[in-house]
Write a protein that holds these residues in place. Structure first.
Motif, mmCIF file in Angstrom:
data_model
loop_
_atom_site.group_PDB
_atom_site.id
_atom_site.type_symbol
_atom_site.label_atom_id
_atom_site.label_comp_id
_atom_site.label_asym_id
_atom_site.label_seq_id
_atom_site.Cartn_x
_atom_site.Cartn_y
_atom_site.Cartn_z
ATOM 1 N N ALA B 78 14.901 3.475 11.539
ATOM 2 C CA ALA B 78 14.180 4.442 10.704
ATOM 3 C C ALA B 78 13.316 3.723 9.671
ATOM 4 C CB ALA B 78 15.164 5.385 10.030
ATOM 5 N N LEU B 79 13.914 2.751 8.969
ATOM 6 C CA LEU B 79 13.143 2.003 7.976
ATOM 7 C C LEU B 79 11.941 1.324 8.630
ATOM 8 C CD1 LEU B 79 15.975 0.340 5.846
ATOM 9 C CD2 LEU B 79 14.293 2.009 5.067
ATOM 10 N N SER B 80 12.177 0.698 9.801
ATOM 11 C CA SER B 80 11.095 -0.017 10.481
ATOM 12 C C SER B 80 9.973 0.929 10.871
ATOM 13 C CB SER B 80 11.614 -0.713 11.741
ATOM 14 O OG SER B 80 12.729 -1.491 11.439
ATOM 15 N N VAL B 81 10.351 2.125 11.356
ATOM 16 C CA VAL B 81 9.321 3.061 11.801
ATOM 17 C C VAL B 81 8.456 3.505 10.634
ATOM 18 C CG1 VAL B 81 8.975 5.413 12.603
ATOM 19 C CG2 VAL B 81 10.445 3.881 13.867
ATOM 20 N N VAL B 82 9.099 3.790 9.490
ATOM 21 C CA VAL B 82 8.329 4.238 8.324
ATOM 22 C C VAL B 82 7.367 3.142 7.877
ATOM 23 C CG1 VAL B 82 8.489 4.882 5.901
ATOM 24 C CG2 VAL B 82 10.081 5.851 7.556
ATOM 25 N N PHE B 83 7.904 1.924 7.712
ATOM 26 C CA PHE B 83 7.047 0.824 7.266
ATOM 27 C C PHE B 83 5.982 0.501 8.309
ATOM 28 C CE2 PHE B 83 10.812 -0.468 4.553
ATOM 29 C CZ PHE B 83 10.216 -0.020 3.384
ATOM 30 N N ALA B 84 6.364 0.536 9.592
ATOM 31 C CA ALA B 84 5.399 0.223 10.651
ATOM 32 C C ALA B 84 4.281 1.262 10.677
ATOM 33 C CB ALA B 84 6.090 0.159 12.004
ATOM 34 N N GLY B 85 4.633 2.531 10.386
ATOM 35 C CA GLY B 85 3.614 3.571 10.341
ATOM 36 C C GLY B 85 2.588 3.284 9.260
ATOM 37 N N ILE B 86 3.096 2.907 8.071
ATOM 38 C CA ILE B 86 2.187 2.589 6.965
ATOM 39 C C ILE B 86 1.326 1.375 7.321
ATOM 40 C CG2 ILE B 86 2.086 1.888 4.554
ATOM 41 C CD1 ILE B 86 4.823 3.347 4.215
ATOM 42 N N PHE B 87 2.006 0.307 7.811
ATOM 43 C CA PHE B 87 1.305 -0.917 8.203
ATOM 44 C C PHE B 87 0.228 -0.594 9.241
ATOM 45 C CE2 PHE B 87 0.627 -4.629 10.777
ATOM 46 C CZ PHE B 87 0.749 -5.716 9.936
ATOM 47 N N GLY B 88 0.615 0.184 10.239
ATOM 48 C CA GLY B 88 -0.310 0.494 11.325
ATOM 49 C C GLY B 88 -1.509 1.286 10.854
ATOM 50 N N LEU B 89 -1.253 2.249 9.972
ATOM 51 C CA LEU B 89 -2.348 3.079 9.468
ATOM 52 C C LEU B 89 -3.320 2.226 8.658
ATOM 53 C CD1 LEU B 89 -2.715 6.000 10.023
ATOM 54 C CD2 LEU B 89 -1.753 6.553 7.795
ATOM 55 N N VAL B 90 -2.768 1.388 7.770
ATOM 56 C CA VAL B 90 -3.615 0.547 6.919
ATOM 57 C C VAL B 90 -4.453 -0.407 7.768
ATOM 58 C CG1 VAL B 90 -3.585 -1.309 5.220
ATOM 59 C CG2 VAL B 90 -2.133 0.700 4.903
ATOM 60 N N PHE B 91 -3.781 -1.118 8.696
ATOM 61 C CA PHE B 91 -4.516 -2.124 9.460
ATOM 62 C C PHE B 91 -5.375 -1.493 10.552
ATOM 63 C CE2 PHE B 91 -1.748 -4.894 7.207
ATOM 64 C CZ PHE B 91 -2.439 -6.073 7.107
ATOM 65 N N GLY B 92 -4.948 -0.357 11.078
ATOM 66 C CA GLY B 92 -5.784 0.339 12.047
ATOM 67 C C GLY B 92 -7.083 0.794 11.413
ATOM 68 N N MET B 93 -6.983 1.370 10.194
ATOM 69 C CA MET B 93 -8.190 1.784 9.484
ATOM 70 C C MET B 93 -9.015 0.577 9.078
ATOM 71 S SD MET B 93 -6.769 4.898 7.144
ATOM 72 C CE MET B 93 -8.239 5.095 6.161
ATOM 73 N N GLY B 94 -8.301 -0.501 8.684
ATOM 74 C CA GLY B 94 -9.014 -1.722 8.314
ATOM 75 C C GLY B 94 -9.846 -2.248 9.466
ATOM 76 N N ARG B 95 -9.271 -2.153 10.683
ATOM 77 C CA ARG B 95 -9.984 -2.644 11.853
ATOM 78 C C ARG B 95 -11.202 -1.800 12.166
ATOM 79 N NH1 ARG B 95 -7.096 -5.091 17.186
ATOM 80 N NH2 ARG B 95 -8.929 -6.398 17.407
ATOM 81 N N LEU B 96 -11.163 -0.544 11.739
ATOM 82 C CA LEU B 96 -12.294 0.354 12.013
ATOM 83 C C LEU B 96 -13.324 0.289 10.890
ATOM 84 C CD1 LEU B 96 -10.163 3.357 13.223
ATOM 85 C CD2 LEU B 96 -11.798 2.105 14.622
ATOM 86 N N SER B 97 -13.013 -0.510 9.854
ATOM 87 C CA SER B 97 -13.890 -0.554 8.697
ATOM 88 C C SER B 97 -15.271 -1.084 9.075
ATOM 89 C CB SER B 97 -13.254 -1.445 7.626
ATOM 90 O OG SER B 97 -14.258 -2.022 6.835
#
Lengths: 221, 299
Positions: B78-97
């Motif tokens: 559960a902890l990993s999924v929450v943190f991974a979601g945040i990480f993924g959103l930040v870096f996914g958006m960063g990649r689309l920057s």
């Protein structure tokens, strides 16, 4: 860094990674193809066997299978593959990696079959091709092309998953060796990056190769 | 299944006879395998009643070992999924920057953590930092290492899902956003991302299976999860083989249920007309590493 390289057999550990990857890739491809044939066969019982195989092995952690192969199957059920303990673990690691990834190979092949529109088969039949002709001339070529990209993903995942064999192989394998080095010498980022680089070198070219292949061989629809 | 419709004609009398024979052969082979397994277990005295009854008669097997271990597994996942979601959103958006430096940096980070095996990160984080320094207490060091490694890897996978999800949207969505006067980042946030996130929901649920299975790697760094619990249970009750089999069954049941949920979500999205245009099988989409990458090339 220099004395770490001379003190520990890092190249040897990666050689084990490569060996396990090759053995398991071949094993998984053969076994996975058989399971895929069962899973798409027109016979209900065979389909059930194939589906059960995939559901069992895809949903069990690889780590559990690894540990069980030695502590359970080897030690308690007494099925050893070699008198030598470390060779026994090595062969079990190859088998477990094959069995586990065969489930994913099966799904990759099946997803390739699923990319074929029904019209292709209907067209093949309606121009009078026999079952074997339509399979070999029309359907399977398209299915294999559609399966290239997911098969590449499975191969890359397999190479990375060889590290899980560390739970039974110990320090003769990359992840186990890194654990030992870090425990003995303290955290050293260069060592970490060296190991990471090893896997980047093993997986990156394959990723590019499979992406290119799947693009070049993609069926235009 | 659609594969049958594609591959096979409706069977005639000959084919039906062949199928009947194959059915018998299949049953015989399945029974033979089952018999072989049971005989082998019987020879090693693993079918003794005393090894299996504790799972029914002794509540401590569950409260002391299996459920405690399962809680460890679920907590880490559960902890990993929450943190991974945040990480993924930040870096996914960063990649689309639109900024080349930001997208390049985020791309490098994502590609790096996707190609390094989780176990390599986990043992390095544990033996190198968490176990030896006082960043965290000694008792939380294994949990911290498991969560960190799973977050970095799965966060990178989710970042790729975000990117491919946005790429697979029709280009008219972005153009419409820009033409009504939204800035590129506003378009990304309020038009493209919501649609992309909905479309990738099945793959996200499928990724949960990967996370749950990977928590078992924690056994290497003594994290008390389900596999570890099965190990101690096996030595406490001298029933190693049954303990592992029961632990495996627990994993299979939970992960199978999650796979079904992912498939249901996919069907539900499709019925609303919001699913991905070309849906792959949910399991393989989530489990295979570079699937997100290959999906983005399909369009």
């Amino acid at each position: 860094m220099g004395d770490i390289l001379s003190k520990y057999d890092i190249l040897g550990a990666f050689w084990v990674t490569i060996q396990l990857s090759l053995l398991a890739a071949i094993g998984a491809l053969v076994l996975g193809t058989i399971v895929a044939i069962l899973r798409v066969s027109p016979v209900g019982v065979l389909r059930f066997i194939g589906t059960s195989y995939v559901n069992i092995f895809r949903n069990t952690p690889l780590t559990l299978l690894m540990v069980f192969s030695i502590l359970g199957i080897s030690f308690i059920l007494g099925i050893s593959l070699s008198q030598d303990l470390s060779r026994n673990a090595y062969w079990w690691a190859a088998i477990v990696l094959s069995v586990y990834h065969a489930a994913f190979v099966c799904e990759a092949l099946r997803s390739g079959v699923n990319t074929i529109p029904t019209g292709q088969a209907e067209a093949a039949r309606s121009i009078g091709l026999t079952f074997n002709q339509s399979l070999t001339e029309v359907l399977l070529p398209q299915a294999f092309r559609g399966a290239i990209a997911p098969l590449g993903s499975v191969l890359i995942a397999l190479i990375k998953n060889t590290t899980v064999a560390a739970v039974i192989l110990g320090t003769s394998e990359a992840a186990g060796l890194l654990a030992q080095i870090t425990e003995n010498e303290g955290a050293s980022l260069p060592t970490f990056f060296l190991f990471a680089l090893g896997f980047v070198i093993l997986t990156l070219p394959l990723g590019i190769l499979f992406t290119n292949l799947s693009r070049r061989l993609a069926v235009k629809r | 299944m659609s594969s049958e419709i594609v591959l096979f004609d409706a069977p005639g009398p000959k084919a039906r006879r062949r199928h009947a024979i194959l059915t018998v052969v299949g049953i015989v082979i399945a029974l033979a395998i089952a018999w072989l397994v049971l005989r082998k277990m019987g020879e090693a005295n693993q079918l003794e009643k005393s090894l299996w009854t504790p799972f029914v008669t002794d509540p401590e097997v569950w409260t002391q070992y299996l459920l405690t271990g399962l809680w460890g597994t679920i907590k880490a996942a559960a902890l990993s999924v929450v943190f991974a979601g945040i990480f993924g959103l930040v870096f996914g958006m960063g990649r689309l920057s639109g900024n080349r430096w930001i997208s390049g940096l985020c791309g490098a980070v994502v590609e790096f953590f996707r190609s390094v095996p989780v176990l390599i990160m986990m043992v390095f984080a544990y033996f190198g930092y968490f176990a030896t320094s006082d960043l965290v207490s000694a008792s939380t060091a294994p949990l911290a290492s498991v969560v960190l490694a799973l977050t970095l890897y799965n966060g990178s996978v989710i970042a790729e899902l975000v990117r491919s999800g946005v790429f697979s949207l029709p280009s008219g969505q972005r153009e419409a956003g820009l033409s009504i006067g939204l800035s590129p980042s506003q378009t990304l946030r309020s038009i493209q991302l919501p649609q992309a996130l909905t479309a990738m929901l099945p793959a996200l649920v499928g990724q949960l299976v990967v996370v749950l299975k990977d928590t078992a790697l924690g056994v290497v760094i003594t994290y008390p999860e389900l596999l570890n619990a099965a190990k101690t249970l096996g030595s406490a009750y001298a029933n190693t083989v049954p303990a592992y089999i029961v632990a495996a069954l627990i994993f299979i049941v939970i992960n199978y249920a999650l796979t079904r949920v992912a498939a249901a979500v996919e069907r539900w999205l499709k019925s609303r007309g919001q699913g991905p245009q070309k849906a792959g099988p949910a399991g393989i989409t989530a489990a295979a590493v570079a699937e997100a990458e290959s999906a983005s090339h399909g369009h």
